[in-house]
Structure formats: C-alpha cells, structure tokens
Scaffold this motif. Structure first.
Motif, PDB file in Angstrom:
ATOM      1  N   THR A   2      21.171 -18.282 -11.415  1.00 58.76           N
ATOM      2  CA  THR A   2      20.330 -17.118 -11.670  1.00 58.76           C
ATOM      3  C   THR A   2      19.981 -17.025 -13.152  1.00 58.76           C
ATOM      4  O   THR A   2      20.729 -17.465 -14.014  1.00 58.76           O
ATOM      5  CB  THR A   2      21.027 -15.822 -11.231  1.00 58.76           C
ATOM      6  N   LYS A   3      18.828 -16.407 -13.408  1.00 56.21           N
ATOM      7  CA  LYS A   3      18.383 -16.203 -14.786  1.00 56.21           C
ATOM      8  C   LYS A   3      19.236 -15.114 -15.421  1.00 56.21           C
ATOM      9  O   LYS A   3      19.675 -14.189 -14.746  1.00 56.21           O
ATOM     10  CB  LYS A   3      16.928 -15.767 -14.812  1.00 56.21           C
ATOM     11  N   PRO A   4      19.448 -15.188 -16.739  1.00 58.81           N
ATOM     12  CA  PRO A   4      20.197 -14.118 -17.410  1.00 58.81           C
ATOM     13  C   PRO A   4      19.453 -12.790 -17.254  1.00 58.81           C
ATOM     14  O   PRO A   4      18.232 -12.760 -17.151  1.00 58.81           O
ATOM     15  CB  PRO A   4      20.221 -14.545 -18.876  1.00 58.81           C
ATOM     16  N   PHE A   5      20.195 -11.703 -17.271  1.00 60.12           N
ATOM     17  CA  PHE A   5      19.618 -10.372 -17.109  1.00 60.12           C
ATOM     18  C   PHE A   5      20.004  -9.526 -18.300  1.00 60.12           C
ATOM     19  O   PHE A   5      21.177  -9.298 -18.570  1.00 60.12           O
ATOM     20  CB  PHE A   5      20.124  -9.741 -15.811  1.00 60.12           C
ATOM     21  N   ASN A   6      19.008  -9.074 -19.031  1.00 59.89           N
ATOM     22  CA  ASN A   6      19.228  -8.239 -20.195  1.00 59.89           C
ATOM     23  C   ASN A   6      18.748  -6.825 -19.831  1.00 59.89           C
ATOM     24  O   ASN A   6      17.543  -6.554 -19.843  1.00 59.89           O
ATOM     25  CB  ASN A   6      18.449  -8.793 -21.392  1.00 59.89           C
ATOM     26  N   LEU A   7      19.687  -5.949 -19.517  1.00 59.20           N
ATOM     27  CA  LEU A   7      19.351  -4.600 -19.063  1.00 59.20           C
ATOM     28  C   LEU A   7      18.530  -3.832 -20.093  1.00 59.20           C
ATOM     29  O   LEU A   7      17.532  -3.198 -19.756  1.00 59.20           O
ATOM     30  CB  LEU A   7      20.621  -3.822 -18.713  1.00 59.20           C
ATOM     31  N   VAL A   8      18.916  -3.887 -21.346  1.00 54.63           N
ATOM     32  CA  VAL A   8      18.217  -3.127 -22.386  1.00 54.63           C
ATOM     33  C   VAL A   8      16.772  -3.608 -22.512  1.00 54.63           C
ATOM     34  O   VAL A   8      15.840  -2.800 -22.580  1.00 54.63           O
ATOM     35  CB  VAL A   8      18.970  -3.214 -23.733  1.00 54.63           C
ATOM     36  N   ASP A   9      16.581  -4.916 -22.506  1.00 52.97           N
ATOM     37  CA  ASP A   9      15.222  -5.461 -22.579  1.00 52.97           C
ATOM     38  C   ASP A   9      14.405  -5.025 -21.371  1.00 52.97           C
ATOM     39  O   ASP A   9      13.256  -4.612 -21.501  1.00 52.97           O
ATOM     40  CB  ASP A   9      15.278  -6.995 -22.656  1.00 52.97           C
ATOM     41  N   ARG A  10      15.004  -5.107 -20.210  1.00 52.18           N
ATOM     42  CA  ARG A  10      14.296  -4.731 -18.977  1.00 52.18           C
ATOM     43  C   ARG A  10      13.952  -3.232 -18.978  1.00 52.18           C
ATOM     44  O   ARG A  10      12.898  -2.833 -18.504  1.00 52.18           O
ATOM     45  CB  ARG A  10      15.184  -5.082 -17.789  1.00 52.18           C
ATOM     46  N   LEU A  11      14.842  -2.404 -19.508  1.00 45.92           N
ATOM     47  CA  LEU A  11      14.564  -0.972 -19.591  1.00 45.92           C
ATOM     48  C   LEU A  11      13.416  -0.680 -20.553  1.00 45.92           C
ATOM     49  O   LEU A  11      12.629   0.240 -20.323  1.00 45.92           O
ATOM     50  CB  LEU A  11      15.820  -0.199 -19.998  1.00 45.92           C
ATOM     51  N   GLN A  12      13.305  -1.477 -21.620  1.00 47.77           N
ATOM     52  CA  GLN A  12      12.187  -1.287 -22.537  1.00 47.77           C
ATOM     53  C   GLN A  12      10.878  -1.659 -21.851  1.00 47.77           C
ATOM     54  O   GLN A  12       9.871  -0.965 -22.010  1.00 47.77           O
ATOM     55  CB  GLN A  12      12.364  -2.098 -23.821  1.00 47.77           C
TER      56      GLN A  12
END
Length: 185
Positions: A2-12
């Motif tokens: 799976t691809k890495p998941f950056n919650l903060v980036d996704r929230l932006q």
C-alpha cells in the motif's frame, strides 16, 4: 504494497477542496478559478502561518493573497478579492480542523483571522452595526480592494467584539442566515 498515508497532508487537500466550492468564486473572472484556488491552497505551507504576531500574520496573508491572485487564469488573474476570500475561507476551515490546527500550531491565529468577505457577510454586518449608513458599500468580490477589505474587517472586528467571538466566526453567523436560523429554531 500500500501507498504511504499522510493524514495531515490529506486533511489539507480536503480542506482546500471543501473551502472552495463553485459558488465561492462564481463570476470572478474566468473558468478554472476554483480548480486553481484548490491547487494553490493544497500546496500552501501552513507552517508559514504559524507566527508570533498579528503583523507577521498579515504579511504572510498578504503575500499569499498576491501569489494566488497572480495564479488565477485568464481574466481572473490579479483578482485580489477572490484570492483573499479563498485564503480566508481556507484558513478558517484549517482552524476548525483539530488535526491541522494542532499540527501546525495555528490556534494563535484565531483572533487575527479575517471573516471571508462576500455579499452575505456585508449584509450581516449592515444588520449588526449601529449606523449602517456609515459603512462602505459592498463593491463585490471581484472589485474588492485591500483598502475596502481593511475597512470592512475593522467593522467586523467591532461587531465580533460586541458578540464576544473572533471575527472569523462571523461567517458562521451570516452564512445562509435565514435557512440556518430556521433550522436552529
């Protein structure tokens, strides 16, 4: 894998998408302004807004307003009012996101954030000031200048103080006011 998941980036990304809807920049100069605003806001380095003083915040806000205005396509290029409205809505939504606000240490911005200006906010301010005749007429987002914005933000600050809230929250008071008031009972 799976691809890495950056919650903060996704929230932006999410904040940029939800902050700027089709109606946010309707009739502001050119097709593609919504997409360009979202793209710009998605890439904003929110750490730049984590500052210690109001003057520093205003400098960063003004810089980003100019950058976004210059990125608008076609006849929208240079639309200061649309850029400022977009940034103010986005920063308000970032403040309302616990994760983004905490991660970038932006809670300090609350008293400095501007209310996103549009005809609904102007109408709301008119209803909340003691003498509406002294308030500058609404020029429209497209014709909004830094000077008129500053004057209206000053009025908004005064109204907000009288209501014991930060001026950024006046948007919640004025947005679709009749429909919200009806639901609120």
């Amino acid at each position: 894998m799976t691809k890495p998941f950056n919650l903060v980036d996704r929230l932006q990304v999410r904040a940029a998408m939800f902050a700027i809807g089709r109606s946010t920049l309707r009739s502001q100069g050119a097709p593609g302004m919504v997409a360009q605003a979202r793209k710009f806001l998605r890439k904003v380095d929110l750490r730049r807004f984590s500052v210690a003083t109001l003057d520093q915040f205003m400098d960063v806000l003004e810089e980003h307003t100019g950058l976004l205005a210059d990125e608008f396509p076609g006849k929208g290029r240079g639309n200061w009012g649309a850029a400022r409205k977009s940034l103010n809505i986005f920063l308000r939504d970032v403040l309302y996101s616990r994760y983004l606000c905490e991660y970038y240490k932006l809670a300090v911005l609350e008293p400095w954030l501007e209310v996103p200006l549009d005809s609904n906010v102007h109408k709301g301010l008119l209803s909340d000031v003691d003498n509406p005749k002294t308030m500058v007429p609404w020029p429209g987002v497209k014709a909004l200048t830094a000077e008129v914005s500053s004057e209206l933000q000053s009025v908004a600050l005064s109204v907000a103080k009288s209501l014991d809230v930060a001026r950024v929250h006046l948007d919640v008071r004025y947005w679709r006011r009749d429909a919200v008031d009806e639901l609120a009972g």
